[in-house]
Scaffold this active site. Structure first.
Site, PDB file in Angstrom:
ATOM      1  N   TYR A  44       0.833  -1.200   0.000  1.00  0.00           N
ATOM      2  CA  TYR A  44       0.000   0.000   0.000  1.00  0.00           C
ATOM      3  C   TYR A  44       0.870   1.254   0.000  1.00  0.00           C
ATOM      4  O   TYR A  44       1.978   1.252   0.538  1.00  0.00           O
ATOM      5  CB  TYR A  44      -0.872   0.030   1.260  1.00  0.00           C
ATOM      6  CG  TYR A  44      -1.702  -1.201   1.487  1.00  0.00           C
ATOM      7  CD1 TYR A  44      -3.048  -1.229   1.137  1.00  0.00           C
ATOM      8  CD2 TYR A  44      -1.142  -2.350   2.070  1.00  0.00           C
ATOM      9  CE1 TYR A  44      -3.823  -2.360   1.356  1.00  0.00           C
ATOM     10  CE2 TYR A  44      -1.908  -3.492   2.290  1.00  0.00           C
ATOM     11  CZ  TYR A  44      -3.246  -3.490   1.930  1.00  0.00           C
ATOM     12  OH  TYR A  44      -4.006  -4.617   2.142  1.00  0.00           O
ATOM     13  N   HIS A  99     -10.518   4.865  -1.151  1.00  0.00           N
ATOM     14  CA  HIS A  99     -10.941   3.472  -1.042  1.00  0.00           C
ATOM     15  C   HIS A  99      -9.699   2.591  -0.930  1.00  0.00           C
ATOM     16  O   HIS A  99      -8.787   2.656  -1.755  1.00  0.00           O
ATOM     17  CB  HIS A  99     -11.804   2.990  -2.207  1.00  0.00           C
ATOM     18  CG  HIS A  99     -12.491   1.676  -1.906  1.00  0.00           C
ATOM     19  ND1 HIS A  99     -13.422   1.546  -0.903  1.00  0.00           N
ATOM     20  CD2 HIS A  99     -12.349   0.437  -2.437  1.00  0.00           C
ATOM     21  CE1 HIS A  99     -13.848   0.287  -0.849  1.00  0.00           C
ATOM     22  NE2 HIS A  99     -13.202  -0.403  -1.757  1.00  0.00           N
ATOM     23  N   LEU A 100      -9.691   1.796   0.118  1.00  0.00           N
ATOM     24  CA  LEU A 100      -8.565   0.916   0.405  1.00  0.00           C
ATOM     25  C   LEU A 100      -8.215   0.060  -0.807  1.00  0.00           C
ATOM     26  O   LEU A 100      -9.090  -0.552  -1.418  1.00  0.00           O
ATOM     27  CB  LEU A 100      -8.920   0.014   1.590  1.00  0.00           C
ATOM     28  CG  LEU A 100      -7.830  -0.954   2.056  1.00  0.00           C
ATOM     29  CD1 LEU A 100      -6.647  -0.185   2.643  1.00  0.00           C
ATOM     30  CD2 LEU A 100      -8.395  -1.930   3.086  1.00  0.00           C
ATOM     31  N   HIS A 101      -6.935   0.023  -1.162  1.00  0.00           N
ATOM     32  CA  HIS A 101      -6.506  -0.818  -2.281  1.00  0.00           C
ATOM     33  C   HIS A 101      -5.061  -1.255  -2.088  1.00  0.00           C
ATOM     34  O   HIS A 101      -4.214  -0.473  -1.680  1.00  0.00           O
ATOM     35  CB  HIS A 101      -6.665  -0.099  -3.623  1.00  0.00           C
ATOM     36  CG  HIS A 101      -5.944   1.207  -3.724  1.00  0.00           C
ATOM     37  ND1 HIS A 101      -6.406   2.366  -3.119  1.00  0.00           N
ATOM     38  CD2 HIS A 101      -4.792   1.558  -4.359  1.00  0.00           C
ATOM     39  CE1 HIS A 101      -5.579   3.367  -3.380  1.00  0.00           C
ATOM     40  NE2 HIS A 101      -4.587   2.903  -4.122  1.00  0.00           N
ATOM     41  N   MET A 102      -4.822  -2.518  -2.365  1.00  0.00           N
ATOM     42  CA  MET A 102      -3.478  -3.081  -2.287  1.00  0.00           C
ATOM     43  C   MET A 102      -2.928  -3.245  -3.701  1.00  0.00           C
ATOM     44  O   MET A 102      -3.578  -3.808  -4.575  1.00  0.00           O
ATOM     45  CB  MET A 102      -3.501  -4.447  -1.591  1.00  0.00           C
ATOM     46  CG  MET A 102      -2.112  -5.061  -1.400  1.00  0.00           C
ATOM     47  SD  MET A 102      -2.176  -6.766  -0.769  1.00  0.00           S
ATOM     48  CE  MET A 102      -2.659  -7.646  -2.271  1.00  0.00           C
TER      49      MET A 102
END
Length: 219
Positions: free
Chosen positions: A119, A127-130
């Site tokens: 991350y 918005h959470l994103h890997m």
């Protein structure tokens, strides 16, 4: 011609002439004026069938629209989580699932290349994103020092480190100091740490390195 139509056409011509397509497209900017800031684009991308490469009841995986390597994917939860700052211990199973899914996607994309999973310390997109990104960094969209340093310095936080941190503290407690300074560091090869003055010269150098997995290293 109706006044509003004239304004709309004028705006469209302006965008065509001025938007840098290496980072965001005219369409992105036009949509931003209608639906909100471009940083909210990931939520829309989750429903774009041309971008989605995998999904299940908890996650959606998309191709990065402007990949910074030959293979670059984003793993995102379906549940709305703005960023790592909003993650708690109750999300550990989700974080582990994101890591596992990322590994599956990488293996499916290319069994030989090395990948990293992680991350950005200060993400530009909401918005959470890997990120799942191959270590060849072979992409025309990798153009700036900021692009490079966001994936090759401490600005890029390894997924396993995030999981361990949440396990120990109950939340993500970043130890990245002066994140903005990390993006301004001198360009350094991620393999041998040699410094370069420009992205083009760095790219010429990178291809000299073998970034395949050890088991696939050529003798």
């Amino acid at each position: 011609m109706h006044k509003n139509q004239a304004v709309s056409r004028g705006m469209f011509r302006f965008l065509l002439a001025n938007v840098n397509t290496g980072s965001r497209s005219c369409w992105d900017v036009l949509m931003a004026t209608k639906s909100g800031h471009w940083s909210q684009g990931l939520l829309a991308a989750m429903n774009d069938v041309t971008a989605v490469v995998d999904s299940d009841d908890k996650l959606v995986v998309i191709k990065d629209k402007y990949p910074k390597a030959k293979y670059h994917f984003l793993v995102m939860p379906r549940r709305k989580i703005p960023s790592l700052k909003h993650v708690t211990k109750t999300d550990l199973d989700l974080l582990r699932h994101m890591q596992k899914k990322g590994e599956e996607i990488a293996e499916r994309a290319n069994k030989e290349l090395q990948f990293r999973f992680g991350y950005h310390a200060v993400p530009s997109m909401s918005h959470l994103h890997m990120h799942v990104i191959s270590q060849d960094f072979n992409s025309p969209f990798l153009k700036t020092k900021k692009h490079w340093n966001s994936f090759t310095t401490q600005y890029f936080v390894d997924s396993h480190s995030v999981i361990k941190n949440v396990e120990e503290t109950g939340q993500w407690s970043p130890d990245v100091q002066d994140a903005d300074k990390l993006l301004k560091q001198n360009l350094r090869c991620h393999v041998c740490k040699k410094e370069f003055d420009t992205i083009p010269s760095l790219k010429v150098h990178i291809v000299l390195h073998d970034v395949t997995k050890p088991s696939h290293t050529k003798s």
